[in-house]
Design a protein around this motif. Structure first.
Motif, mmCIF file in Angstrom:
data_model
loop_
_atom_site.group_PDB
_atom_site.id
_atom_site.type_symbol
_atom_site.label_atom_id
_atom_site.label_comp_id
_atom_site.label_asym_id
_atom_site.label_seq_id
_atom_site.Cartn_x
_atom_site.Cartn_y
_atom_site.Cartn_z
ATOM 1 N N TYR A 259 0.822 -1.210 0.000
ATOM 2 C CA TYR A 259 0.000 0.000 0.000
ATOM 3 C C TYR A 259 0.860 1.266 0.000
ATOM 4 C CZ TYR A 259 -4.224 -2.741 0.914
ATOM 5 O OH TYR A 259 -5.272 -3.624 0.817
ATOM 6 N N GLY A 260 2.056 1.182 0.572
ATOM 7 C CA GLY A 260 2.931 2.341 0.638
ATOM 8 C C GLY A 260 3.992 2.376 -0.442
ATOM 9 N N LYS A 261 3.922 1.444 -1.382
ATOM 10 C CA LYS A 261 4.935 1.360 -2.432
ATOM 11 C C LYS A 261 4.876 2.584 -3.347
ATOM 12 C CE LYS A 261 5.959 -1.530 -6.487
ATOM 13 N NZ LYS A 261 7.418 -1.339 -6.457
ATOM 14 N N GLU A 262 6.025 3.144 -3.661
ATOM 15 C CA GLU A 262 6.084 4.303 -4.564
ATOM 16 C C GLU A 262 5.549 3.916 -5.945
ATOM 17 O OE1 GLU A 262 9.350 7.518 -6.311
ATOM 18 O OE2 GLU A 262 9.946 6.028 -4.815
ATOM 19 N N GLY A 263 4.650 4.753 -6.480
ATOM 20 C CA GLY A 263 4.103 4.516 -7.810
ATOM 21 C C GLY A 263 2.901 3.597 -7.858
ATOM 22 N N ILE A 264 2.514 3.019 -6.707
ATOM 23 C CA ILE A 264 1.401 2.059 -6.707
ATOM 24 C C ILE A 264 0.069 2.785 -6.890
ATOM 25 C CG2 ILE A 264 0.790 2.064 -4.245
ATOM 26 C CD1 ILE A 264 1.453 -1.136 -6.267
ATOM 27 N N GLN A 265 -0.897 2.083 -7.469
ATOM 28 C CA GLN A 265 -2.260 2.568 -7.587
ATOM 29 C C GLN A 265 -3.110 1.878 -6.520
ATOM 30 O OE1 GLN A 265 -2.797 5.026 -10.095
ATOM 31 N NE2 GLN A 265 -0.587 4.751 -9.991
ATOM 32 N N ILE A 266 -4.046 2.602 -5.933
ATOM 33 C CA ILE A 266 -4.935 2.034 -4.925
ATOM 34 C C ILE A 266 -6.359 2.134 -5.453
ATOM 35 C CG2 ILE A 266 -5.717 2.084 -2.538
ATOM 36 C CD1 ILE A 266 -2.752 1.497 -2.751
ATOM 37 N N LEU A 267 -7.000 0.982 -5.610
ATOM 38 C CA LEU A 267 -8.345 0.933 -6.171
ATOM 39 C C LEU A 267 -9.333 0.547 -5.068
ATOM 40 C CD1 LEU A 267 -9.837 1.288 -8.860
ATOM 41 C CD2 LEU A 267 -9.478 -1.148 -9.307
ATOM 42 N N GLU A 268 -10.330 1.385 -4.860
ATOM 43 C CA GLU A 268 -11.333 1.131 -3.835
ATOM 44 C C GLU A 268 -12.185 -0.087 -4.209
ATOM 45 O OE1 GLU A 268 -11.860 2.722 -0.971
ATOM 46 O OE2 GLU A 268 -10.345 4.304 -1.241
ATOM 47 N N PRO A 269 -12.767 -0.749 -3.210
ATOM 48 C CA PRO A 269 -13.646 -1.896 -3.507
ATOM 49 C C PRO A 269 -14.737 -1.523 -4.506
ATOM 50 C CG PRO A 269 -13.213 -1.769 -1.152
ATOM 51 C CD PRO A 269 -12.626 -0.521 -1.764
ATOM 52 N N ASN A 270 -14.967 -2.428 -5.448
ATOM 53 C CA ASN A 270 -16.014 -2.291 -6.471
ATOM 54 C C ASN A 270 -15.787 -1.115 -7.418
ATOM 55 O OD1 ASN A 270 -17.586 -4.517 -5.410
ATOM 56 N ND2 ASN A 270 -18.124 -3.144 -3.722
ATOM 57 N N ASN A 271 -14.580 -0.571 -7.422
ATOM 58 C CA ASN A 271 -14.250 0.499 -8.359
ATOM 59 C C ASN A 271 -13.461 -0.046 -9.540
ATOM 60 O OD1 ASN A 271 -15.506 2.287 -6.648
ATOM 61 N ND2 ASN A 271 -13.828 3.756 -6.633
ATOM 62 N N LYS A 272 -13.351 0.807 -10.578
ATOM 63 C CA LYS A 272 -12.664 0.417 -11.806
ATOM 64 C C LYS A 272 -11.598 1.437 -12.169
ATOM 65 C CE LYS A 272 -16.650 -2.054 -13.720
ATOM 66 N NZ LYS A 272 -17.597 -2.170 -14.876
ATOM 67 N N PHE A 273 -10.605 0.975 -12.885
ATOM 68 C CA PHE A 273 -9.484 1.791 -13.344
ATOM 69 C C PHE A 273 -9.330 1.548 -14.839
ATOM 70 C CE2 PHE A 273 -5.071 1.647 -14.715
ATOM 71 C CZ PHE A 273 -4.515 2.811 -14.223
ATOM 72 N N GLU A 274 -9.023 2.608 -15.595
ATOM 73 C CA GLU A 274 -8.810 2.476 -17.037
ATOM 74 C C GLU A 274 -7.520 3.179 -17.428
ATOM 75 O OE1 GLU A 274 -12.058 3.770 -19.445
ATOM 76 O OE2 GLU A 274 -13.584 2.768 -18.197
ATOM 77 N N SER A 275 -6.801 2.585 -18.356
ATOM 78 C CA SER A 275 -5.623 3.228 -18.931
ATOM 79 C C SER A 275 -5.453 2.728 -20.358
ATOM 80 C CB SER A 275 -4.366 2.933 -18.107
ATOM 81 O OG SER A 275 -4.125 1.541 -18.040
ATOM 82 N N PHE A 276 -4.711 3.476 -21.143
ATOM 83 C CA PHE A 276 -4.511 3.064 -22.533
ATOM 84 C C PHE A 276 -3.243 3.711 -23.086
ATOM 85 C CE2 PHE A 276 -6.241 7.211 -23.097
ATOM 86 C CZ PHE A 276 -5.702 7.673 -24.278
ATOM 87 N N PHE A 277 -2.703 3.079 -24.126
ATOM 88 C CA PHE A 277 -1.707 3.737 -24.971
ATOM 89 C C PHE A 277 -1.932 3.213 -26.375
ATOM 90 C CE2 PHE A 277 0.373 -0.215 -23.802
ATOM 91 C CZ PHE A 277 1.145 -0.575 -24.901
ATOM 92 N N SER A 278 -1.295 3.832 -27.343
ATOM 93 C CA SER A 278 -1.475 3.392 -28.721
ATOM 94 C C SER A 278 -0.151 3.400 -29.467
ATOM 95 C CB SER A 278 -2.514 4.234 -29.455
ATOM 96 O OG SER A 278 -2.069 5.561 -29.624
ATOM 97 N N ILE A 279 -0.070 2.524 -30.443
ATOM 98 C CA ILE A 279 1.095 2.373 -31.303
ATOM 99 C C ILE A 279 0.675 2.799 -32.713
ATOM 100 C CG2 ILE A 279 2.750 0.743 -32.304
ATOM 101 C CD1 ILE A 279 2.087 -1.083 -29.823
ATOM 102 N N GLU A 280 1.256 3.865 -33.194
ATOM 103 C CA GLU A 280 0.933 4.372 -34.529
ATOM 104 C C GLU A 280 2.082 4.071 -35.467
ATOM 105 O OE1 GLU A 280 -0.186 8.566 -36.849
ATOM 106 O OE2 GLU A 280 0.180 8.562 -34.684
ATOM 107 N N ILE A 281 1.784 3.418 -36.568
ATOM 108 C CA ILE A 281 2.796 3.112 -37.573
ATOM 109 C C ILE A 281 2.879 4.286 -38.548
ATOM 110 C CG2 ILE A 281 3.565 1.499 -39.323
ATOM 111 C CD1 ILE A 281 3.439 0.398 -36.431
ATOM 112 N N LEU A 282 4.063 4.841 -38.674
ATOM 113 C CA LEU A 282 4.242 6.069 -39.465
ATOM 114 C C LEU A 282 4.723 5.765 -40.886
ATOM 115 C CD1 LEU A 282 5.914 8.202 -36.663
ATOM 116 C CD2 LEU A 282 3.514 8.193 -37.376
#
Length: 282
Positions: A259-282
């Motif tokens: 819980y105290g780890k640097e950079g960690i995310q904390i998600l509450e019960p019954n909650n959701k988290f979203e993240s994304f990245f994309s790879i574009e071919i040039l």
């Protein structure tokens, strides 16, 4: 099982084991590294529920110790396919008897791959199904094909950066760091940059970066909401990993409290988290 998705510009294969991107093809050129086990046996693993390494590969919760391997366990499990179209696929991994022994939280991890024109969008959806706050990290680890000389490649940052890379000692963040020099927002690559493992940036101003091949744009990564970044290769290997992260290795002084780890995310019960990245071919 391999799942193929495609549109008029790109084609991609994703393995259901680990929900791992295996190739990304445009005009018969594969932009994802082909495995050579003398260097590495992955192409684009998903890092969950930790990124990189815990001190002693373990953490403590309610006076119980749990063992978690480097980069977590998602890459070592079969995902189910819950939605599929011609150009997209959605995978699911939930807790099981073995994961609960390593990580005592009920969760759902969904990973979506979607081709949109010349880009592959990769989205992560994490749900906490436990009645406890759930600490976690998540990250991507795509390995891009390069030729046999990394000196032919450069990384162009979207914005001015004061690049500080934190050094690893036996897989853990030490107190040592180094400034990585750029010229006009451009980083010239060499294998010597990676003599002490990955470059680890805890923060960036840029929300996108471009891999250049002989100063010609090759691949663009849109980093979405990811705050941390790793860049990695091995000496004489023909891949370059660009790794968007939420989180990074433990420090050498870690006390094992996730819980105290640097950079960690904390998600509450019954909650959701979203993240994304994309790879574009040039």
């Amino acid at each position: 099982m391999k799942i193929n998705i495609q549109n008029k510009y790109l084609s991609a294969n994703i393995k259901s084991f680990g929900a791992e991107l295996e190739n990304l093809v445009k005009n018969e050129h594969n932009y994802i590294w082909t495995i050579d086990e003398k260097f590495w046996n992955k192409t684009s693993p998903i890092l969950f529920p930790i990124v990189s390494q815990l001190k002693n590969n373990s953490f403590t919760l309610n006076n119980n110790q749990y063992k978690l391997p480097r980069h977590g366990f998602a890459r070592d499990y079969e995902f189910s396919v819950i939605e599929k179209t011609a150009s997209s696929v959605l995978f699911l991994l939930s807790e099981n008897e073995n994961t609960l022994k390593q990580y005592p939280f009920k969760f759902e991890l969904q990973v979506k791959y979607e081709l949109i024109e010349n880009s592959l969008n990769i989205s992560y959806f994490v749900a906490n199904k436990s009645n406890l706050k759930m600490p976690f990290s998540i990250g991507g680890h795509p390995a891009f094909t390069i030729d046999n000389d990394i000196k032919n490649y450069q990384i162009l940052f979207e914005k001015d950066e004061n690049l500080i890379s934190y050094e690893l000692e036996n897989g853990l963040l030490s107190e040592k760091y180094r400034h990585i020099e750029t010229l006009n927002n451009k980083l010239n690559l060499s294998y010597s940059l990676f003599e002490k493992d990955a470059l680890i940036f805890k923060q960036l101003n840029s929300k996108s970066i471009i891999i250049l091949h002989n100063n010609i744009p090759y691949i663009k990564l849109h980093l979405g909401n990811f705050p941390n970044l790793g860049i990695w290769t091995k000496n004489k290997a023909s891949f370059l990993c660009i790794e968007p992260w939420f989180g990074y290795s433990d420090s050498e002084s870690s006390n094992g409290n996730l819980y105290g780890k640097e950079g960690i995310q904390i998600l509450e019960p019954n909650n959701k988290f979203e993240s994304f990245f994309s790879i574009e071919i040039l």
